[in-house]
Design an enzyme around this catalytic site. Structure first.
Site, PDB file in Angstrom:
ATOM      1  N   ARG A  98      47.659  39.945 -46.782  1.00 47.89           N
ATOM      2  CA  ARG A  98      49.083  39.665 -47.025  1.00 47.89           C
ATOM      3  C   ARG A  98      49.282  39.204 -48.469  1.00 47.89           C
ATOM      4  NH1 ARG A  98      51.943  35.672 -42.995  1.00 47.89           N
ATOM      5  NH2 ARG A  98      50.746  34.149 -44.182  1.00 47.89           N
ATOM      6  N   LYS A 145      55.223  36.694 -49.407  1.00 48.43           N
ATOM      7  CA  LYS A 145      55.189  35.221 -49.423  1.00 48.43           C
ATOM      8  C   LYS A 145      55.288  34.772 -50.872  1.00 48.43           C
ATOM      9  CE  LYS A 145      52.881  31.665 -46.695  1.00 48.43           C
ATOM     10  NZ  LYS A 145      54.075  31.056 -46.125  1.00 48.43           N
ATOM     11  N   GLU A 184      64.377  34.670 -38.786  1.00 44.11           N
ATOM     12  CA  GLU A 184      63.260  33.739 -38.635  1.00 44.11           C
ATOM     13  C   GLU A 184      63.687  32.343 -39.070  1.00 44.11           C
ATOM     14  OE1 GLU A 184      59.863  34.043 -41.223  1.00 44.11           O
ATOM     15  OE2 GLU A 184      60.959  35.268 -42.653  1.00 44.11           O
TER      16      GLU A 184
HETATM   17  N1  PLP Z   1      57.764  32.789 -41.875  1.00 43.62           N
HETATM   18  C1  PLP Z   1      57.774  32.070 -42.992  1.00 43.62           C
HETATM   19  C2  PLP Z   1      59.002  32.098 -43.821  1.00 43.62           C
HETATM   20  C3  PLP Z   1      56.645  31.329 -43.361  1.00 43.62           C
HETATM   21  O1  PLP Z   1      56.642  30.594 -44.477  1.00 43.62           O
HETATM   22  C4  PLP Z   1      55.512  31.329 -42.520  1.00 43.62           C
HETATM   23  C5  PLP Z   1      54.308  30.599 -42.900  1.00 43.62           C
HETATM   24  O2  PLP Z   1      53.344  31.126 -43.377  1.00 43.62           O
HETATM   25  C6  PLP Z   1      55.546  32.098 -41.355  1.00 43.62           C
HETATM   26  C7  PLP Z   1      56.690  32.807 -41.065  1.00 43.62           C
HETATM   27  C8  PLP Z   1      54.375  32.144 -40.447  1.00 43.62           C
HETATM   28  O3  PLP Z   1      53.371  32.991 -40.920  1.00 43.62           O
HETATM   29  P1  PLP Z   1      51.868  32.756 -40.522  1.00 43.62           P
HETATM   30  O4  PLP Z   1      51.804  32.796 -39.044  1.00 43.62           O
HETATM   31  O5  PLP Z   1      51.152  33.902 -41.123  1.00 43.62           O
HETATM   32  O6  PLP Z   1      51.466  31.459 -41.076  1.00 43.62           O
HETATM   33  C1  COI Z   2      52.568  28.109 -43.526  1.00 45.87           C
HETATM   34  O1  COI Z   2      52.709  28.023 -42.312  1.00 45.87           O
HETATM   35  O2  COI Z   2      51.451  28.257 -44.036  1.00 45.87           O
HETATM   36  C2  COI Z   2      53.694  28.043 -44.424  1.00 45.87           C
HETATM   37  O3  COI Z   2      53.575  28.567 -45.500  1.00 45.87           O
HETATM   38  C3  COI Z   2      54.917  27.360 -43.984  1.00 45.87           C
HETATM   39  C4  COI Z   2      55.452  26.346 -44.944  1.00 45.87           C
HETATM   40  C5  COI Z   2      54.563  25.163 -45.138  1.00 45.87           C
HETATM   41  C6  COI Z   2      55.937  26.942 -46.206  1.00 45.87           C
END
Ligand code: PLP
Ligand code: COI
Length: 340
Positions: A83, A185, A221
């Protein structure tokens, strides 16, 4: 038993503390250097860095878990590496090969092993890989140099409450544009979410939930996590949209809900005026883990799902399965756990 520093492990929350070592690597003249661990938690960069002016910044979030037998687990680190590569490509930044990324993560975890919360405390070591455009620049174009770093902090729950449900507010703001950077991200997505997030907090909600930026009729989300709902007939549904962050936790839950819990699963539109179909709802992500949603405020209406005080039974089962895998108590699907 491995040695740990003295911390209030049961009440960590999600705040910065300086740990001992971070990984640091520079990209110059078209290539990355070898990367080193450093004790210095300050970043020294040019005033012309694109990260400071034009938001050329990407990051990741992942965790290391202490297992019962004293081992250390990483959860699907290849997915974070990939990612981050996609996020970097979106902002015309160089990428880090997956093997280099995972090796750097392991170095940081090992060097800060004393900060990994002990098994049984529900804490973990949160890792924050990031890359920023640096060097002497001023025009709006990709930077001449880059910095890639990974630091870590011991963490507990991201949303106050952990497995106790909390409430969320549907925001009037958009998180990302329809064809913008929502799926990457990148720092800019989060800068834009500070005001809506703070408005939600001021009204005692855990965070903002965003609607799709084109029609404003569908849930996208949470500002820091993806959304899922469990329908009254036990289907796991999570929004599909090109402008949300593809959550690694969400894709893991889609798999576990189907293969381990035997639920029907679906990535599809989740209309904000059809919340009645859900018996349970939650936010999922690395930091959020699985955070049950008690209720959602949308304009004048407050919609309660399972309960404002108790986690629903399917959300609890998903939580047990996911965290069981992460802490090494439940067998993991092939390739999900990488030992440090
Ligand atoms: N959506 C957003 C906007 C986020 O910042 C995060 C955190 O990483 C997620 C979703 C969840 O993603 P992940 O499960 O890969 O941590
Ligand atoms: C994560 O879950 O790693 C995120 O990036 C969420 C938040 C702390 C920005």
């Amino acid at each position: 038993m491995s040695k740990t520093v003295e911390l209030d492990w049961e009440n960590l929350g999600f705040s910065y503390i300086k740990t001992d070592y971070r990984y640091l690597s520079y990209w110059k003249n078209g290539k990355w250097d070898d990367g080193t661990l450093t004790e210095d938690n300050k970043v020294h960069i040019s005033e012309g860095s694109t990260a400071l002016h034009y938001g050329q910044t990407v990051f990741e979030g992942m965790k290391a878990y202490r297992t019962k037998d004293g081992g250390i687990n990483l959860f699907r680190p290849d997915q974070n590496a990939e990612r981050m590569q996609r996020s970097c490509s979106r902002l015309l930044m160089p990428t880090i090969p997956t093997s280099v990324f995972i090796d750097a993560v392991k170095q940081v975890v090992k060097a800060n092993e004393a900060y990994i919360p002990p098994y049984g405390t529900d804490g973990s070591l949160y890792l924050r890989p990031y890359m920023i455009g640096i060097g002497d620049n001023i025009g709006v174009k990709p930077a001449s140099e880059y910095l890639f770093s990974i630091f870590c902090i011991p963490v507990g729950s991201y949303f106050k409450g952990g497995l106790i449900p909390t409430n969320f507010l549907i925001s009037d703001y958009d998180r990302a544009a329809g064809n913008g950077t929502g799926a990457a991200k990148v720092g800019g997505n989060y800068g834009g979410s500070l005001l809506p997030g703070s408005e939600a907090h001021k009204r005692n909600f855990s965070d903002a939930i965003y609607l799709d930026p084109i029609t404003h009729t569908k849930i996208e989300e949470v500002g820091s996590a993806n959304f899922f709902g469990i329908t009254k007939d036990h289907k796991f549904i999570t929004p599909y949209s090109p402008s949300i962050l593809p959550s690694i936790t969400k894709y893991s839950l889609l798999y576990l809900a189907k293969e381990r819990l035997g639920l029907e699963v679906e990535e599809s539109d989740v209309y904000v005026d059809e919340l009645d179909q859900f018996a349970e709802a939650g936010a999922c992500g690395t930091a959020a883990v699985i955070s049950p949603i008690g209720g959602i405020q949308y304009k004048e209406d407050f919609h309660v799902f399972y309960s404002e005080t108790e986690v629903g039974p399917i959300t609890q089962k998903l939580y047990n399965e996911l965290t069981g895998i992460q802490y090494g108590e439940v067998p993991a699907p092939e390739g999900w756990i990488v030992k440090v």
